[in-house]
Design a protein around this motif. Structure first.
Motif, PDB file in Angstrom:
ATOM      1  N   VAL A   1      -4.128  -1.713  -3.570  1.00  0.00           N
ATOM      2  CA  VAL A   1      -4.491  -0.407  -4.119  1.00  0.00           C
ATOM      3  C   VAL A   1      -4.950  -0.596  -5.561  1.00  0.00           C
ATOM      4  O   VAL A   1      -4.748  -1.661  -6.152  1.00  0.00           O
TER       5      VAL A   1
ATOM      6  N   ASP B   1      -3.659   4.001  -7.645  1.00  0.00           N
ATOM      7  CA  ASP B   1      -3.422   5.044  -6.646  1.00  0.00           C
ATOM      8  C   ASP B   1      -2.225   4.603  -5.818  1.00  0.00           C
ATOM      9  O   ASP B   1      -2.300   3.588  -5.125  1.00  0.00           O
ATOM     10  N   ASN B   2      -1.116   5.350  -5.891  1.00  0.00           N
ATOM     11  CA  ASN B   2       0.083   4.903  -5.173  1.00  0.00           C
ATOM     12  C   ASN B   2       0.390   5.718  -3.915  1.00  0.00           C
ATOM     13  O   ASN B   2       1.469   5.594  -3.361  1.00  0.00           O
ATOM     14  N   SER B   3      -0.546   6.516  -3.426  1.00  0.00           N
ATOM     15  CA  SER B   3      -0.248   7.328  -2.251  1.00  0.00           C
ATOM     16  C   SER B   3       0.124   6.470  -1.042  1.00  0.00           C
ATOM     17  O   SER B   3       1.031   6.815  -0.294  1.00  0.00           O
ATOM     18  N   LEU B   4      -0.544   5.329  -0.853  1.00  0.00           N
ATOM     19  CA  LEU B   4      -0.213   4.472   0.285  1.00  0.00           C
ATOM     20  C   LEU B   4       1.108   3.740   0.070  1.00  0.00           C
ATOM     21  O   LEU B   4       1.767   3.357   1.045  1.00  0.00           O
TER      22      LEU B   4
ATOM     23  N   ARG C   1       3.831   5.113  -1.113  1.00  0.00           N
ATOM     24  CA  ARG C   1       4.809   6.052  -0.536  1.00  0.00           C
ATOM     25  C   ARG C   1       4.764   5.992   0.990  1.00  0.00           C
ATOM     26  O   ARG C   1       5.804   5.934   1.650  1.00  0.00           O
ATOM     27  N   THR C   2       3.577   6.009   1.565  1.00  0.00           N
ATOM     28  CA  THR C   2       3.430   5.984   3.013  1.00  0.00           C
ATOM     29  C   THR C   2       4.132   4.774   3.613  1.00  0.00           C
ATOM     30  O   THR C   2       4.851   4.886   4.611  1.00  0.00           O
TER      31      THR C   2
ATOM     32  N   LYS D   1      -3.607  10.053  -6.852  1.00  0.00           N
ATOM     33  CA  LYS D   1      -3.243  10.220  -5.442  1.00  0.00           C
ATOM     34  C   LYS D   1      -4.531  10.516  -4.668  1.00  0.00           C
ATOM     35  O   LYS D   1      -4.902  11.654  -4.471  1.00  0.00           O
ATOM     36  N   ARG D   2      -5.228   9.456  -4.266  1.00  0.00           N
ATOM     37  CA  ARG D   2      -6.492   9.622  -3.550  1.00  0.00           C
ATOM     38  C   ARG D   2      -6.449   9.043  -2.133  1.00  0.00           C
ATOM     39  O   ARG D   2      -7.467   9.041  -1.449  1.00  0.00           O
ATOM     40  N   ASN D   3      -5.283   8.486  -1.744  1.00  0.00           N
ATOM     41  CA  ASN D   3      -5.143   7.853  -0.424  1.00  0.00           C
ATOM     42  C   ASN D   3      -6.154   6.740  -0.183  1.00  0.00           C
ATOM     43  O   ASN D   3      -6.685   6.604   0.922  1.00  0.00           O
ATOM     44  N   ILE D   4      -6.418   5.959  -1.238  1.00  0.00           N
ATOM     45  CA  ILE D   4      -7.372   4.855  -1.115  1.00  0.00           C
ATOM     46  C   ILE D   4      -6.610   3.541  -1.220  1.00  0.00           C
ATOM     47  O   ILE D   4      -5.785   3.362  -2.113  1.00  0.00           O
TER      48      ILE D   4
ATOM     49  N   SER E   1      -3.840  -1.725   3.827  1.00  0.00           N
ATOM     50  CA  SER E   1      -2.527  -2.286   4.120  1.00  0.00           C
ATOM     51  C   SER E   1      -2.659  -3.457   5.077  1.00  0.00           C
ATOM     52  O   SER E   1      -3.631  -3.552   5.837  1.00  0.00           O
TER      53      SER E   1
END
Length: 165
Positions: A46, A49-52, A54-55, A126-129, A132
């Motif tokens: 990433v 952007d840390n949205s992934l 958390r996922t 938080k852009r979900n970019i 993984s």
């Protein structure tokens, strides 16, 4: 087992020479309650952007280590106190971040090992970019999904397979 990276390096000099055991560059600071940790790697690439993050940490950790290539950014944090609590609750052994963390007091109360370049007070976007389960070029070593991570006060090792210590 608490890994002892110096003993592993001594016992597996042949793997170091062959490149199947690698040492990450000595650039990481230690956070979290566990000063030593080990487990198979889950990987995440990433940038600010840390949205992934958390996922991934919302899934069962099963003793794995989340290795995050944040591109070495020193402009924001990718892991904070809430994510540390989530990682602990879901059974992650540790987190290694090529980037920054925040909420150091909260992370130091979490029962897991954390390595990061530095602390930074600003949160990420938080852009979900991101990607993984891909190969990562971390400082000093490539990490592939499923590689074994061994970390202690002396450093972070990456092995193509689990080592007997």
């Amino acid at each position: 087992m608490k890994p002892v990276t110096t003993d592993l390096c001594d016992a597996y000099e042949d793997r170091l020479a062959a490149g199947t055991l690698r040492v990450m560059a000595p650039v990481f600071r230690a956070f979290g309650k566990q000063d030593a940790f080990a487990g198979p790697a889950a990987t995440l690439k990433v940038f600010e952007d840390n949205s992934l993050v958390r996922t991934v940490l919302e899934t069962p950790g099963q003793g794995r280590v989340l290795v995050i290539d944040g591109g070495g950014s020193l402009r924001c944090a990718l892991v904070g106190g809430n994510l540390g609590v989530l990682a602990q609750k879901n059974g992650w052994a540790g987190i290694v971040v090529n980037g920054c963390i925040r909420d150091t007091a909260e992370l130091d109360a979490c029962d897991l090992g954390i390595r990061a370049l530095a602390a930074h007070p600003q949160k990420s976007q938080k852009r979900n970019i991101g990607q993984s389960e891909v190969a990562l070029q971390m400082p000093g070593a490539v990490v592939r999904p499923g590689n074994w991570i061994y970390a202690d006060a002396d450093g972070v090792l990456v092995s193509d397979e689990q080592l007997e210590g």
